[in-house]
Design a protein around this motif. Structure first.
Motif: not given
Length: 211
Positions: A21-22, A175-177, A152-154
């Motif tokens: 996922k983005p 935007e859960p997807d 993008i990773y947090f």
């Protein structure tokens, strides 16, 4: 190169590494393995030739924690002779793959303005980052080779009231997807010994922090 290593990964760490996922947000307790996950992700992707930006709260955290852990993963996978690390510039290059990791700090987010062809942005302890971090660093994730999708990773410990909390909640609602939300507790890290966990727990006095 060294022989392939099978890293022992916890369930929440596996979720981060396989997500497509983005946006991927790993919000976990202290010692749950967030930085290990981020370092392994960065190491595996740079070996595939990807261009990456990683952020930490300051230079000390960047050079002595995040970048240090990334170099450890690279040493374990391929050996130190197969990559170049400029500690002063906080930059890792893998000449034979074309991959590169640029390190930045939340104290100087403008240092990445103008960067392009970045496939991954990693914000370590993202809740401590400034609210405009994505406005500055997000545009770097463009001009990618065909077949590469930006992500993008947090990774962060929970911080009530942070911009990151609001951002994640908004994404989950609208935007859960497009976002993977991963949670774990300190005790979920089975690699922490019972004595280490008990010492950590006894050092906290704030009930909210303990929870």
């Amino acid at each position: 190169m060294n022989k392939l290593i099978r890293f022992k990964r916890l369930p929440h760490q596996k979720k981060l590494l396989i997500s497509k996922k983005p946006y991927v947000a790993m919000i976990c307790g202290r010692g749950a393995g967030k930085t290990f996950s981020a370092s392994l992700l960065a190491a595996l992707r740079v070996l595939k030739g990807q261009r990456i930006i990683v952020f930490a709260q300051n230079y000390k955290a960047l050079s002595e924690n995040l970048m240090y852990e990334i170099t450890k993963r690279l040493d374990e996978i391929v050996g130190h002779e197969f990559y170049k690390y400029n500690r002063g510039a906080c930059k890792i290059e893998v000449p034979w793959s074309g991959g590169v990791i640029y390190g930045g700090t939340y104290e100087n987010i403008d240092s990445v303005r103008g960067f392009t062809q970045i496939s991954i942005l990693i914000l370590d302890e993202g809740a401590l980052s400034p609210p405009n971090i994505l406005e500055v660093a997000g545009p770097c994730l463009r001009g990618l080779p065909e077949g590469q999708e930006p992500q993008i990773y947090f990774t962060s410990t929970p911080k009530g009231g942070s911009w990151l909390n609001l951002f994640i909640l908004d994404k989950l609602a609208k935007e859960p997807d497009k976002i993977d939300f991963i949670q774990a507790r300190t005790i979920d890290n089975s690699f922490i010994s019972s004595s280490e966990y008990e010492l950590m727990l006894s050092s906290f006095t704030n009930e909210a922090v303990i929870k």
